[in-house]
Write an enzyme that holds these catalytic residues in place. Structure first.
Site, PDB file in Angstrom:
ATOM      1  N   GLU A  63      44.542  40.565  32.919  1.00 21.39           N
ATOM      2  CA  GLU A  63      43.614  40.216  33.988  1.00 21.39           C
ATOM      3  C   GLU A  63      43.068  38.807  33.740  1.00 21.39           C
ATOM      4  OE1 GLU A  63      40.691  43.272  33.786  1.00 21.39           O
ATOM      5  OE2 GLU A  63      39.930  42.661  31.831  1.00 21.39           O
ATOM      6  N   ASP A  81      32.616  36.683  31.493  1.00 16.10           N
ATOM      7  CA  ASP A  81      33.517  35.948  32.405  1.00 16.10           C
ATOM      8  C   ASP A  81      32.949  34.586  32.818  1.00 16.10           C
ATOM      9  OD1 ASP A  81      35.017  38.417  32.478  1.00 16.10           O
ATOM     10  OD2 ASP A  81      33.599  39.135  33.976  1.00 16.10           O
TER      11      ASP A  81
END
EC number: 3.2.1.99
Length: 331
Positions: A201, A36
């Site tokens: 997401e 991420d």
């Protein structure tokens, strides 16, 4: 028969050309283990900074976007002041420059839990030891329609907007003002993408300088984790999708004209980056207007297809071209 062979050959050549047309990550980052990632540039220091999940938000720096990258420490080495499970294993950082300070949003949670929160920290330089933790911005509990993880901030025409959410009923957005940690509208807020049951997401809203549109990028599918013993069915792995809209609060539509909150077949959203060559399951993306190169840059994590199943994920960096009206990965 001859005609069929010729047509088949042409289709094969076209397919190979399309597959080969997706550039590999730019050089210099394929040994950097991250999840991420988020990127920014400090012009005073002449350094790029990449932040990633784990190690209380790991910090990597480089004098060039092509590396080499050096791990220089953590944003919050003493953990977050948010007192819930996971506050020493922080997730999904998002970095920006707001009101004279580098401002980083992060998530506190554990895998599969809705007992989650998004916090924020600020720094004058982004260097380790300079961060002030301001604590919780929003939170979620079991039974909410959203999960308060995967933050992203955009300062658009109506002020700061915080995008967040993972699985459950999708990706949402609330306003923040007057400060970077002041919730100004109730959760769950505006529904931007995904729906109940969709693996969507990591929402990231971005407006390139070259376009009148805002783009909502998100990760769709199953992300491989360290220690996994198998891979998802072909096509079900992580990939980066996008929708486009007139403002930062949506609605956002894929190229087929469908709102990316809709439950349709095929799933809504336009593909930006999927598995190709040795790049498997790319996602966890963030986008950045690079002041050095003058280009739009996407950073993400991916697994090397050649690695054993259950191995780590690495930093991917690519340029994006919006000239067609849609983001295209280019060299």
């Amino acid at each position: 028969m001859k005609c069929s062979i010729i047509i088949g050959s042409l289709l094969g050549l076209l397919t190979n050309k399309l597959v080969a047309a997706t550039p590999n990550p730019i050089a210099g980052s394929d040994t950097v283990v991250v999840r991420d990632p988020s990127i920014w540039y400090n012009s005073g220091l002449g350094k790029y900074f990449v932040f990633s999940t784990g190690s209380d938000i790991a910090i990597w720096t480089s004098s060039a976007i092509t590396g080499p990258w050096t791990n220089v420490g953590s944003v919050l080495p003493s953990c977050s002041i948010i007192n819930i499970a996971g506050n020493c294993n922080l997730w999904a950082p998002d970095i920006n420059f707001i009101d004279g300070l580098y401002t980083l949003y992060y998530a506190v949670s554990t895998i599969g839990s809705q007992n989650s929160a998004i916090g924020v920290a600020t720094s004058p330089s982004m260097m380790p030891g300079t961060w002030t933790d301001l604590g919780e911005v929003i939170s979620s509990v079991d039974g909410d329609v959203f999960n308060a993880i995967d933050p992203n901030i955009i300062d658009d025409t109506v002020g700061l907007q915080l995008t967040f959410g993972s699985y459950w009923n999708g990706i949402y957005q609330v306003g923040l003002w007057p400060g970077v940690n002041d919730q100004a509208s109730p959760t769950p807020g505006t529904h931007l993408a995904g729906y109940n049951g969709r693996r969507a997401e990591g929402g990231f809203v971005y407006k390139p300088a070259s376009q009148p549109y805002y783009y909502c990028f998100f990760s769709d599918g199953i992300t491989p984790l360290v220690g996994a013993t198998s891979r998802p069915a072909a096509g079900q792995e992580y990939k980066v999708l996008v929708g486009r809209g007139a403002d930062g609060q949506g609605p956002f539509y894929g190229e087929l004209g469908n709102d990316i909150t809709l439950d349709l077949d095929p799933p809504t959203g336009t593909l930006v980056l999927g598995s190709h060559d040795n790049v498997y399951a790319p996602g966890g993306q963030s986008i950045f207007a690079d002041p050095v190169t003058g280009r739009d840059v996407m950073v993400y994590h991916y697994v090397k297809l050649s690695d054993p199943i259950g191995g780590p994920s690495y930093l991917g960096i690519n340029y994006l071209d919006f000239s067609s009206g849609w983001p295209v990965v280019v060299s």
